[in-house]
Design a protein around this motif. Sequence first.
Motif, PDB file in Angstrom:
ATOM      1  N   LEU A   1       0.836  -1.208   0.000  1.00  0.00           N
ATOM      2  CA  LEU A   1       0.000   0.000   0.000  1.00  0.00           C
ATOM      3  C   LEU A   1       0.865   1.250   0.000  1.00  0.00           C
ATOM      4  N   ARG A   2       0.292   2.352  -0.522  1.00  0.00           N
ATOM      5  CA  ARG A   2       1.020   3.622  -0.469  1.00  0.00           C
ATOM      6  C   ARG A   2       0.132   4.712   0.102  1.00  0.00           C
ATOM      7  N   PHE A   3       0.751   5.633   0.789  1.00  0.00           N
ATOM      8  CA  PHE A   3       0.107   6.776   1.443  1.00  0.00           C
ATOM      9  C   PHE A   3      -0.058   7.891   0.418  1.00  0.00           C
ATOM     10  N   ASP A   4      -1.229   8.532   0.406  1.00  0.00           N
ATOM     11  CA  ASP A   4      -1.488   9.579  -0.570  1.00  0.00           C
ATOM     12  C   ASP A   4      -2.559  10.515  -0.028  1.00  0.00           C
ATOM     13  N   SER A   5      -2.780  11.608  -0.742  1.00  0.00           N
ATOM     14  CA  SER A   5      -3.907  12.496  -0.473  1.00  0.00           C
ATOM     15  C   SER A   5      -5.048  12.102  -1.395  1.00  0.00           C
ATOM     16  N   PRO A   6      -6.282  12.280  -0.935  1.00  0.00           N
ATOM     17  CA  PRO A   6      -7.415  11.951  -1.812  1.00  0.00           C
ATOM     18  C   PRO A   6      -7.613  13.026  -2.874  1.00  0.00           C
ATOM     19  N   ASP A   7      -8.314  12.660  -3.940  1.00  0.00           N
ATOM     20  CA  ASP A   7      -8.763  13.644  -4.931  1.00  0.00           C
ATOM     21  C   ASP A   7     -10.222  13.349  -5.237  1.00  0.00           C
ATOM     22  N   VAL A   8     -10.858  14.225  -5.995  1.00  0.00           N
ATOM     23  CA  VAL A   8     -12.291  14.108  -6.256  1.00  0.00           C
ATOM     24  C   VAL A   8     -12.650  12.729  -6.817  1.00  0.00           C
ATOM     25  N   GLY A   9     -11.789  12.159  -7.624  1.00  0.00           N
ATOM     26  CA  GLY A   9     -12.053  10.838  -8.185  1.00  0.00           C
ATOM     27  C   GLY A   9     -12.149   9.736  -7.146  1.00  0.00           C
ATOM     28  N   ASP A  10     -11.717  10.015  -5.898  1.00  0.00           N
ATOM     29  CA  ASP A  10     -11.775   9.027  -4.819  1.00  0.00           C
ATOM     30  C   ASP A  10     -13.060   9.097  -4.011  1.00  0.00           C
ATOM     31  N   GLY A  11     -13.866  10.147  -4.219  1.00  0.00           N
ATOM     32  CA  GLY A  11     -15.043  10.361  -3.379  1.00  0.00           C
ATOM     33  C   GLY A  11     -15.975   9.165  -3.296  1.00  0.00           C
ATOM     34  N   ALA A  12     -16.303   8.561  -4.429  1.00  0.00           N
ATOM     35  CA  ALA A  12     -17.224   7.418  -4.433  1.00  0.00           C
ATOM     36  C   ALA A  12     -16.622   6.227  -3.683  1.00  0.00           C
ATOM     37  N   SER A  13     -15.322   6.008  -3.843  1.00  0.00           N
ATOM     38  CA  SER A  13     -14.667   4.895  -3.130  1.00  0.00           C
ATOM     39  C   SER A  13     -14.675   5.126  -1.625  1.00  0.00           C
ATOM     40  N   LEU A  14     -14.412   6.349  -1.202  1.00  0.00           N
ATOM     41  CA  LEU A  14     -14.423   6.650   0.231  1.00  0.00           C
ATOM     42  C   LEU A  14     -15.827   6.470   0.800  1.00  0.00           C
ATOM     43  N   TRP A  15     -16.842   6.881   0.054  1.00  0.00           N
ATOM     44  CA  TRP A  15     -18.222   6.686   0.495  1.00  0.00           C
ATOM     45  C   TRP A  15     -18.505   5.189   0.670  1.00  0.00           C
ATOM     46  N   ARG A  16     -18.076   4.363  -0.302  1.00  0.00           N
ATOM     47  CA  ARG A  16     -18.306   2.913  -0.210  1.00  0.00           C
ATOM     48  C   ARG A  16     -17.567   2.302   0.985  1.00  0.00           C
ATOM     49  N   ILE A  17     -16.331   2.728   1.215  1.00  0.00           N
ATOM     50  CA  ILE A  17     -15.571   2.194   2.354  1.00  0.00           C
ATOM     51  C   ILE A  17     -16.279   2.559   3.658  1.00  0.00           C
ATOM     52  N   ALA A  18     -16.751   3.802   3.765  1.00  0.00           N
ATOM     53  CA  ALA A  18     -17.478   4.233   4.966  1.00  0.00           C
ATOM     54  C   ALA A  18     -18.771   3.430   5.126  1.00  0.00           C
ATOM     55  N   ARG A  19     -19.511   3.260   4.033  1.00  0.00           N
ATOM     56  CA  ARG A  19     -20.766   2.494   4.076  1.00  0.00           C
ATOM     57  C   ARG A  19     -20.502   1.062   4.527  1.00  0.00           C
ATOM     58  N   ASP A  20     -19.476   0.449   3.962  1.00  0.00           N
ATOM     59  CA  ASP A  20     -19.195  -0.951   4.255  1.00  0.00           C
ATOM     60  C   ASP A  20     -18.631  -1.165   5.657  1.00  0.00           C
ATOM     61  N   SER A  21     -18.178  -0.092   6.307  1.00  0.00           N
ATOM     62  CA  SER A  21     -17.675  -0.227   7.675  1.00  0.00           C
ATOM     63  C   SER A  21     -18.793  -0.634   8.633  1.00  0.00           C
ATOM     64  N   GLU A  22     -20.003  -0.250   8.315  1.00  0.00           N
ATOM     65  CA  GLU A  22     -21.197  -0.545   9.099  1.00  0.00           C
ATOM     66  C   GLU A  22     -21.163   0.047  10.507  1.00  0.00           C
ATOM     67  N   VAL A  23     -20.200   0.924  10.804  1.00  0.00           N
ATOM     68  CA  VAL A  23     -20.166   1.584  12.110  1.00  0.00           C
ATOM     69  C   VAL A  23     -20.126   3.110  11.989  1.00  0.00           C
TER      70      VAL A  23
END
Length: 184
Positions: free
Chosen positions: A22-44
């Motif tokens: 894995l690599r450390f990075d800053s998010p960009d607008v193209g990541d918004g949908a992925s971040l939403w899915r990761i948050a949704r799938d966390s279920e917490v």
Amino acid sequence: MTTAPADLARSRSALLELPVELRFDSPDVGDGASLWRIARDSEVLDLNSPYSYLLWCRDFAATSAVARDPSGRPVGFVSGYRRPGAPGTLFVWQVAVDEALRGQGVAGALLDGLSAREARRQDGLRCLETTIERGNTASERLFASYAARHGASLTREVLFEPGHFPESDAHATEVLHRIALPGF
């Protein structure tokens, strides 16, 4: 006391590292949908609108971080912002990691990487804050271990009671965790 780059250099070995793939990075607008899915799938996590994750990736990319897999896809994130009235304070809004990578230190490494990056800013980093719902032991452990790793004091106090929310019976108490950083 402000965390300075020299403090960072002294304790570099205390910072957690992301798994090698894995690599450390800053998010960009193209990541918004992925971040939403990761948050949704966390279920917490409290799931915000997809629009808010897009805005977050645009407006708060400098104070947030993502872990990317070899294909560049986000697999974890920390969203944060500098408190307007306390520029030496980084408020961490959400931390989430893909289920397949949980328990591998990704969240801790993202917090350490983001903190190190924020400490290099002109105003340094004096404090890290977050709120955690009572009973979220995984988040409580994450931030307690972060404080211990950095020799920082951790205080807790209720920030928002259920009655502060529009549907008070649908939201638990949010406890503010304040980590006063002595320096990296």
